[in-house]
Each structure stands twice: as structure tokens, then as C-alpha cells.
Design a protein around this motif. Structure first.
Motif, PDB file in Angstrom:
ATOM      1  N   ILE A 170      33.953  51.046   7.296  1.00  0.00           N
ATOM      2  CA  ILE A 170      32.553  50.728   7.546  1.00  0.00           C
ATOM      3  C   ILE A 170      32.169  49.673   6.526  1.00  0.00           C
ATOM      4  N   GLN A 171      31.776  48.493   7.000  1.00  0.00           N
ATOM      5  CA  GLN A 171      31.571  47.384   6.078  1.00  0.00           C
ATOM      6  C   GLN A 171      30.117  47.158   5.752  1.00  0.00           C
ATOM      7  N   LEU A 172      29.305  48.178   5.847  1.00  0.00           N
ATOM      8  CA  LEU A 172      27.909  48.030   5.439  1.00  0.00           C
ATOM      9  C   LEU A 172      27.861  47.765   3.951  1.00  0.00           C
ATOM     10  N   LEU A 193      18.850  52.095   3.872  1.00  0.00           N
ATOM     11  CA  LEU A 193      18.988  53.219   4.798  1.00  0.00           C
ATOM     12  C   LEU A 193      18.698  54.529   4.093  1.00  0.00           C
ATOM     13  N   GLU A 249      15.713  55.445   6.246  1.00  0.00           N
ATOM     14  CA  GLU A 249      16.291  55.996   7.480  1.00  0.00           C
ATOM     15  C   GLU A 249      17.154  57.189   7.103  1.00  0.00           C
ATOM     16  N   SER A 271      19.945  58.437   9.669  1.00  0.00           N
ATOM     17  CA  SER A 271      21.112  57.555   9.761  1.00  0.00           C
ATOM     18  C   SER A 271      21.994  57.700   8.540  1.00  0.00           C
ATOM     19  N   ALA A 317      28.887  44.743  10.757  1.00  0.00           N
ATOM     20  CA  ALA A 317      28.795  46.185  10.517  1.00  0.00           C
ATOM     21  C   ALA A 317      29.570  46.881  11.605  1.00  0.00           C
ATOM     22  N   ARG A 335      15.307  50.081  14.529  1.00  0.00           N
ATOM     23  CA  ARG A 335      15.610  48.810  13.913  1.00  0.00           C
ATOM     24  C   ARG A 335      16.759  48.891  12.930  1.00  0.00           C
ATOM     25  N   SER A 336      17.216  50.059  12.573  1.00  0.00           N
ATOM     26  CA  SER A 336      18.232  50.092  11.536  1.00  0.00           C
ATOM     27  C   SER A 336      19.633  49.983  12.076  1.00  0.00           C
ATOM     28  N   SER A 360      22.678  48.218  13.154  1.00  0.00           N
ATOM     29  CA  SER A 360      23.160  46.839  13.050  1.00  0.00           C
ATOM     30  C   SER A 360      24.032  46.547  14.242  1.00  0.00           C
ATOM     31  N   PHE A 390      22.952  40.591  11.315  1.00  0.00           N
ATOM     32  CA  PHE A 390      22.281  41.493  10.399  1.00  0.00           C
ATOM     33  C   PHE A 390      20.955  41.943  10.965  1.00  0.00           C
TER      34      PHE A 390
END
Lengths: 121, 253
Positions: A77-79, A87, A91, A94, B3, B15-16, B18, B38
Motif C-alpha cells: 500500500i503506497q499511501l 485519514l 476518516e 477508513s 495509491a 472523498r478519501s 484515492s 491524488f
């Protein structure tokens, strides 16, 4: 640089550094050096702030930062840390999903059972 | 940045997500919408200010050159593409960009009167471990919204301070020193003697050493309230028990 430019850059300085040219010139030179250095430092500081926030957010779910990132890297996971910190703040569901993925990929530390809670006075 | 979230994690949280397939905003309806990776859309003025925005830059620059004069005067707003407008609230559509900037707390995010109050009973708890947990909660490091320059932490009340425990021979051997500033003015006390004299000072000393030193640290220290007996005068704050995750904090002696 002539005096007007120096005084323009010296706005908001303390004491004589904003009014008197000899002192203002020194302080402005220093200020410009600091801003050069800090443009590079800002990137480091922001990243460490993101890491602190991710650490706190992940610990709410019983996983520390190191194990969390290790699990994410394993799942490819490349976040980046900026997104992860946002996040974790805004969020939460998530982020919980990400924590679950990470702990499935890399178990790491298990959350200790809450048997040693403090006693109410 | 790409992502690659596996399918199991892609919650429909608006909206979160990606989503690489979501379109970005380019205000020229004639050209095809370029793709950004993004958070689904690119900022309208940002494409002009920073031309090196990767994929979105080239087509954006062509269509934005016509509107370049207007953009300089425009405020830096986020632009939400038409097909995503239903996901956003009114304030988010027309407001500033919150998705590409790191959040920083405003004054309304850390009002003193709305902070949490915790209470902790210090009976038979190891001094250092207790102080560490207290300091973490006072500083706010357990919150995801932690900011080092802002006081985001909670208030902590400690009761039964005279019953705090230490391991080993520290009760008779740990020294508390202070100096009056004059030559020969060093005063030394053991843990036991200080506990007889002013028991609150032991916990205060321990927590103060774990909080940051500076203006903010001194303000944080005022959020710690230590009391000798089992009562405290803060009944109106309705303090909740402090959550402790340290298993070795409770002394067995």
C-alpha cells in the motif's frame, strides 16, 4: 541591497532591528539564512509530525507505528504519511480498515487485555 | 502518488478514497479531463502556480493560459468536479483546500472548557510508569490530532498521592535535591522524608520532568491536579478514569 529593501524585510522584528539600519541589516541577513535552512527543515518537520499523528492514531487501535507501516509495506500500500495522518484524523473508519489490513499482513504486537484499568476515586 | 489499496479496504467513504480512475478538474469544458492520482481532483490555481504537477500539468496549462489573468486574483480554492459535487457539503465545495494541506488546529479545536478530565488513583502504582502515562495524556500524544505547538491534551486529577509506590530501595535512597541559589544552599531530601512533608510534590516532580520545558510545558503542567487524600474538588468536571495500558504499573507489594 539598499536600505529600503532591508527595512521592508525587517518588518515585525524586535526592538531596533526594525528601525536602525546597522542592526536591521544583520538581522535580515540572519533571517534570510534561517529561511533558506528552514525551507529544507520544514519538509523534515512535517514528515515527523505526520509520523507522530499516525503513531497516535494507530495506537488507538492497538498497533504501534512500526508494525503498522511494516504491514502496509508488506501489502504494497503506497499511501504516503501525509495522507495516512489525514485519514487517521478525519476518516477513522477508513483508517481502521487500513490498520486491520496491516495487522493481518504482519501481526506484530497484540493489544493487551484491559484488566489493569485505573480505579475511580 | 499512486495509491494501490486492495479491494477489501476500499470503503465508500466519499472523498478519501484515492481512486485513480476519478477525474480531476480542468475548468475548460472543451478539453478532455486530465487524470490526477491524488484524491480525485487537482487544484485549479495550483496547476498554474506549480507547473510540475506531473500528469495534470500539460493539458491544464494549455487550457488555463487563456484564463491566466483571472487566476492571479482568484483565491486559492479547491474546485470540485461537477460529478462529485454530491459528495461534498456546501462549505467544502466553496471553501479552502483541506485535502492537500496538513490539518492544523484552530482556536475552536482546543477550547479549555471542552477538554476531557481524567482521574487516577495513585495507590500502589509505580511512580515513573504512572507519571509517564499522565504526561502522555496531558500533552495529547494519545490523540490522532496531536500538534506539538498547541495544547491539545486533557486534564488529569491524581488522588491518594501519598500512597504512590516505588520499587527497590528507592523509598529510602532516592534523593530529591533543590538549591536556593546561594553558596552552600543545596537541600537534599529522601523520598520518604518528602512523602511525609509534601506528598503531592513527588508526583508533580515526576510529571514535570516528563513534560516539555518551555512556555507550553509550563501551561501543560497547570493541567495536572494532585491531591493527598481520596477526594478532589473537581466533582463538577465529571472526570473519567484514566485508561492505562501498562501492565506493570500496579505494584505488587
Amino acid at each position: 541591497m539598499n536600505k529600503d529593501k532591508i527595512f521592508k524585510l525587517a518588518k515585525g522584528f524586535r526592538g531596533r532591528a526594525k528601525n536602525c539600519i546597522r542592526i536591521a541589516r544583520e538581522r535580515v541577513e540572519k533571517a534570510l539564512q534561517y529561511s533558506y535552512r528552514d525551507r529544507r527543515n520544514k519538509k523534515r518537520d512535517m514528515r515527523s509530525l505526520w509520523i507522530e499523528r499516525i503513531n497516535a492514531g494507530a495506537r488507538l487501535h492497538g498497533v504501534n507505528y512500526g508494525n503498522f507501516m511494516h504491514g502496509l509495506m508488506k501489502e504494497n500500500i503506497q499511501l504516503n504519511r501525509k495522507v495516512l495522518s489525514e485519514l487517521s484524523m478525519h476518516e477513522p473508519y477508513s483508517f481502521k480498515a487500513l490498520v486491520d489490513i496491516s495487522s493481518n499482513a504482519f501481526p506484530g504486537n497484540k493489544r493487551p487485555k484491559k484488566d489493569s484499568s485505573s480505579i475511580v476515586a | 502518488m499512486a495509491a494501490t489499496i486492495p479491494a477489501s479496504a476500499s470503503l465508500s467513504v466519499g472523498r478519501s478514497t484515492s481512486n485513480p480512475a476519478s477525474s480531476s478538474s480542468c475548468p475548460c469544458p472543451a478539453t478532455a479531463l486530465p487524470r490526477t492520482f491524488f484524491l480525485g481532483f487537482a487544484r485549479f490555481p495550483a496547476a498554474v502556480a506549480k507547473p510540475s504537477l506531473g500528469v495534470a500539468s500539460l493539458p491544464s496549462r494549455r487550457c488555463l493560459r487563456a484564463h491566466s489573468q483571472q487566476q492571479e486574483q482568484q483565491q486559492r480554492l479547491a474546485v470540485v468536479p461537477r460529478e462529485q459535487r454530491w459528495m461534498f457539503e456546501e462549505s467544502e465545495i466553496n471553501g479552502p483546500d483541506i485535502w492537500n494541506k496538513t490539518w492544523y488546529p484552530k482556536a475552536a479545536d482546543h477550547i479549555s472548557t471542552e477538554k476531557t478530565w481524567y482521574v487516577v488513583d495513585a495507590t500502589d502504582k509505580i511512580l515513573g510508569r504512572l507519571a509517564s502515562t499522565i504526561a502522555i495524556h496531558i500533552r495529547g500524544k494519545n490523540l490522532a490530532t496531536y500538534t506539538p505547538s498547541v495544547d491539545m491534551g486533557a486534564y488529569v486529577i491524581v488522588v491518594n498521592a501519598e500512597k504512590v509506590a516505588v520499587s527497590g530501595k528507592k523509598r529510602t535512597q532516592k534523593l530529591y535535591r533543590r538549591h536556593s541559589g546561594r553558596p552552600g544552599g543545596m537541600k537534599v531530601e529522601t523520598f520518604d522524608q518528602l512523602q511525609q512533608r509534601i506528598p503531592e510534590r513527588i508526583i508533580e516532580h515526576a510529571v514535570r520532568g516528563m513534560l516539555p520545558k518551555g512556555r507550553l510545558g509550563r501551561t501543560l503542567f497547570t493541567h495536572l491536579k494532585v491531591y493527598k487524600g481520596p477526594d478532589h474538588p473537581h466533582q463538577a468536571q465529571m472526570a473519567i478514569p484514566l485508561p492505562i495500558h501498562d501492565k506493570r504499573i500496579q505494584s505488587s507489594m
